[in-house]
Scaffold this motif. Structure first.
Motif, PDB file in Angstrom:
ATOM      1  N   GLY A 135       0.777  -1.235   0.000  1.00  0.00           N
ATOM      2  CA  GLY A 135       0.000   0.000   0.000  1.00  0.00           C
ATOM      3  C   GLY A 135       0.805   1.278   0.000  1.00  0.00           C
ATOM      4  N   TYR A 136       2.145   1.164  -0.014  1.00  0.00           N
ATOM      5  CA  TYR A 136       2.983   2.360  -0.101  1.00  0.00           C
ATOM      6  C   TYR A 136       3.006   2.854  -1.549  1.00  0.00           C
ATOM      7  N   ASN A 137       3.171   4.164  -1.700  1.00  0.00           N
ATOM      8  CA  ASN A 137       3.123   4.771  -3.026  1.00  0.00           C
ATOM      9  C   ASN A 137       4.436   5.472  -3.376  1.00  0.00           C
ATOM     10  N   ARG A 138       4.755   5.445  -4.676  1.00  0.00           N
ATOM     11  CA  ARG A 138       5.877   6.224  -5.189  1.00  0.00           C
ATOM     12  C   ARG A 138       5.331   7.459  -5.903  1.00  0.00           C
ATOM     13  N   PRO A 139       5.916   8.627  -5.675  1.00  0.00           N
ATOM     14  CA  PRO A 139       7.101   8.896  -4.866  1.00  0.00           C
ATOM     15  C   PRO A 139       6.799   9.332  -3.434  1.00  0.00           C
TER      16      PRO A 139
END
Length: 271
Positions: free
Chosen positions: A235-239
């Protein structure tokens, strides 16, 4: 801007403290780097750095001075933790040694960081809470930083990894190994929690020459990209949550990591 010192003449004070560690059964040297003239007008940030014995080779004080002179970073205390002959045992993933049983003291190292070092830093500085607390490391020290931060998000909010040893695996190559045996990837994949962390990861195109799957991409890059994919699945997003720096010609060396260090510091503590 809250700075109350002359940033055009900024210098760094380096001091060493020694902790007689009950967890590690050895004396641990810590090099503390703090800007001269800091007087608590602006909140202080904290960076724990593995392999702290390399601060001179990294030219860290010089890098910090340049960043202060240009107003690029907020006030920062660096606690650089020296390692010793037990590095291959103290660094790693707590409770999960690799196939050669390296990392057997990683849990003890985690305990040292969380129950001994951080309380000493709070006592030495008189600061109960830092504006931001990051943990960073190089190679195996980077793996250690991710593991400790992942399992202690109440203490850390950012992680920095330079050429991380994300190959760390439970099975030897050629003896039933698959990519599912990479230990840190598995911990992230199997974790039910999504810690409130942000990640900065760096590789160099010349970190190594090994290419397990013969896809034309070195393992250091493959393993890091695959870790990023695990984070994105979580569930983490870049950037917003993940920054990745791939340095063309970068090697598995202090010189490359010193070159990358300003980019990490501005990402973690920039104005």
């Amino acid at each position: 801007m809250y700075l109350s010192w002359n940033v055009s003449e900024m210098t760094i004070t380096e001091t060493e403290i020694t902790i007689d560690s009950e967890s590690l059964k050895r004396d641990v040297t810590i090099t503390l780097l703090i800007p001269d003239g800091y007087n608590s007008v602006e909140p202080l940030n904290l960076l724990l750095l593995n392999d702290g014995q390399e601060v001179i080779t990294l030219r860290l004080a010089e890098t910090l001075e340049k960043l202060y002179e240009t107003g690029s970073i907020k006030p920062l205390l660096v606690a650089a933790i020296h390692t010793d002959k037990d590095r291959l045992q103290e660094y790693g993933v707590a409770g999960k040694p690799d196939y050669k049983l390296r990392g057997s003291k990683a849990a003890a190292y985690t305990k040292f960081i969380t129950t001994e070092l951080l309380p000493v830093i709070h006592k030495e500085t008189g600061i109960d809470s830092f504006a931001s607390t990051a943990f960073a490391g190089f190679s195996l020290g980077g793996l250690s930083a991710v593991d400790i931060a992942w399992n202690n998000p109440q203490l850390f909010d950012k992680v920095g990894v330079f050429s991380g040893s994300f190959w760390w695996r439970s099975k030897e190559l050629g003896k039933g190994y698959t990519d599912a045996d990479r230990i840190m990837h598995g911990i992230i994949r199997e974790s039910k929690a999504k810690p409130a962390l942000k990640f900065w990861l760096q590789t160099g195109t010349k970190d190594e020459t090994a290419d397990r799957n013969k896809n034309g991409i070195i393992d250091s890059i493959d393993d890091t990209i695959d870790l990023i994919k695990e984070l994105e699945t979580k569930g983490y997003n870049r950037p917003a949550d993940i920054q990745y720096l791939e340095m063309v010609g970068g090697t598995h060396s202090i010189n490359t990591w010193a070159e990358a260090m300003p980019k990490f510091l501005v990402w973690a503590f920039g104005r």
